[in-house]
Write an enzyme that holds these catalytic residues in place. Structure first.
Site, short mmCIF file in Angstrom:
data_model
loop_
_atom_site.label_atom_id
_atom_site.label_comp_id
_atom_site.label_asym_id
_atom_site.label_seq_id
_atom_site.Cartn_x
_atom_site.Cartn_y
_atom_site.Cartn_z
N SER A 148 12.96 8.44 3.77
CA SER A 148 12.88 7.05 3.31
C SER A 148 12.71 7.04 1.80
O SER A 148 12.10 7.96 1.24
CB SER A 148 11.69 6.33 3.96
OG SER A 148 11.43 5.09 3.31
N TYR A 161 2.92 6.59 5.50
CA TYR A 161 4.35 6.76 5.77
C TYR A 161 5.04 7.43 4.59
O TYR A 161 5.82 8.38 4.76
CB TYR A 161 4.95 5.38 6.04
CG TYR A 161 6.44 5.36 6.30
CD1 TYR A 161 6.97 5.81 7.51
CD2 TYR A 161 7.32 4.85 5.35
CE1 TYR A 161 8.34 5.77 7.76
CE2 TYR A 161 8.69 4.79 5.58
CZ TYR A 161 9.19 5.26 6.80
OH TYR A 161 10.55 5.21 7.03
N LYS A 165 6.92 11.07 4.55
CA LYS A 165 8.33 11.21 4.20
C LYS A 165 8.51 12.09 2.96
O LYS A 165 9.51 12.83 2.86
CB LYS A 165 8.95 9.83 3.97
CG LYS A 165 9.06 8.98 5.23
CD LYS A 165 9.88 9.65 6.32
CE LYS A 165 10.18 8.71 7.48
NZ LYS A 165 10.96 9.37 8.55
#
Length: 252
Positions: A148, A161, A165
């Site tokens: 991402s 998150y 990533k």
């Protein structure tokens, strides 16, 4: 365009996690259209079965597997199911992920922290290392990690998150080094895509942001990742490994 430039995945076996919805589903259908057989994995077996039925209607083989790849043992069970059914995996796409909503960083308790890191990072590690070694022992293969842009542009609402990533990006390069030359490991780094998750967005606010901060002035369509995945999985990308391809419409 001559035939040698057309991506043909006939005879290839592709395992996609998070393959029952969003970008995963679009990639699964795209690989099936290119001739591949698929293993579709996600936590919800009925959703996997629905996508598998779509693929089988296209004349390809498809194996639905209900698996929560945040859990080490379920990764192993998924691997064994894939190899039992097909005898090999030619392409692994680590697509499953999650980014829960929270109000402030201290709302991220240990359980939530572990869930995010486990699904976005631990699962891809286990699948990539075990399948990567089997690929090395066989005819080689390709591993694609779906990361991402949060990995390089982290914000306060995606702390864990983004960290996971970023770790996935680092792991992509490290595994490319570990498993070359027979196994290529690359990453795709999507920006905002209009998948089913976007149904919860304030679309007026999103469009305002897109007008100001995205060169393409819109969110991505799910199938706009498929061609990149097909390229990275194919022999056309034979000299491409350890690469992270950003697909974000020119976001800033």
């Amino acid at each position: 365009m001559t035939a040698k430039h057309i991506i043909d995945m006939t005879g290839k076996v592709v395992l996609i996690t998070g393959g029952s919805r969003g970008l995963g589903r679009e990639m699964a259908l795209g690989f099936a259209e290119a001739g591949a057989d698929l293993i579709i994995a996600s936590r919800k077996m009925p959703n996997c079965e629905a996508v598998a039925a779509e693929i089988e209607a296209m004349g390809r083989r498809a194996l639905p597997v209900g698996a929560h790849v945040a859990q080490w043992d379920q990764c192993d069970k998924l691997i064994e199911a894939a190899y039992h059914a097909f005898g090999r995996v030619d392409v692994l796409i680590n697509n499953a992920g999650m980014s829960p909503i929270y109000d402030k960083p201290t709302d991220i308790d240990e359980m939530l922290y572990d869930k995010v890191l486990d699904l976005n990072l631990k699962g891809p590690f286990r699948l990539s290392t075990v399948i990567g070694e089997r690929m090395m022992e066989g005819d080689g293969g390709s591993i694609i990690n779906v990361s991402s842009v949060a990995a390089i542009r982290p914000r306060k609402n995606v702390i864990t998150y983004a960290a996971a990533k970023a770790g996935l990006n680092a792991m992509t390069e490290a595994l490319a080094d570990a498993y070359g030359p027979n196994v290529r490991v690359n990453g795709i780094m999507p920006g905002p895509f209009l998948t089913d998750i976007s149904k919860a967005w304030d679309m007026d606010a999103f469009q305002k942001r897109a007008d100001e901060a995205i060169a393409m002035r819109r969110g991505g369509a799910p199938d706009e990742v498929t061609a990149a995945a097909l390229y990275l999985a194919s022999d056309h990308a034979g000299y491409t490994t350890g690469a992270i391809l950003k697909i974000d419409g020119g976001s800033r």
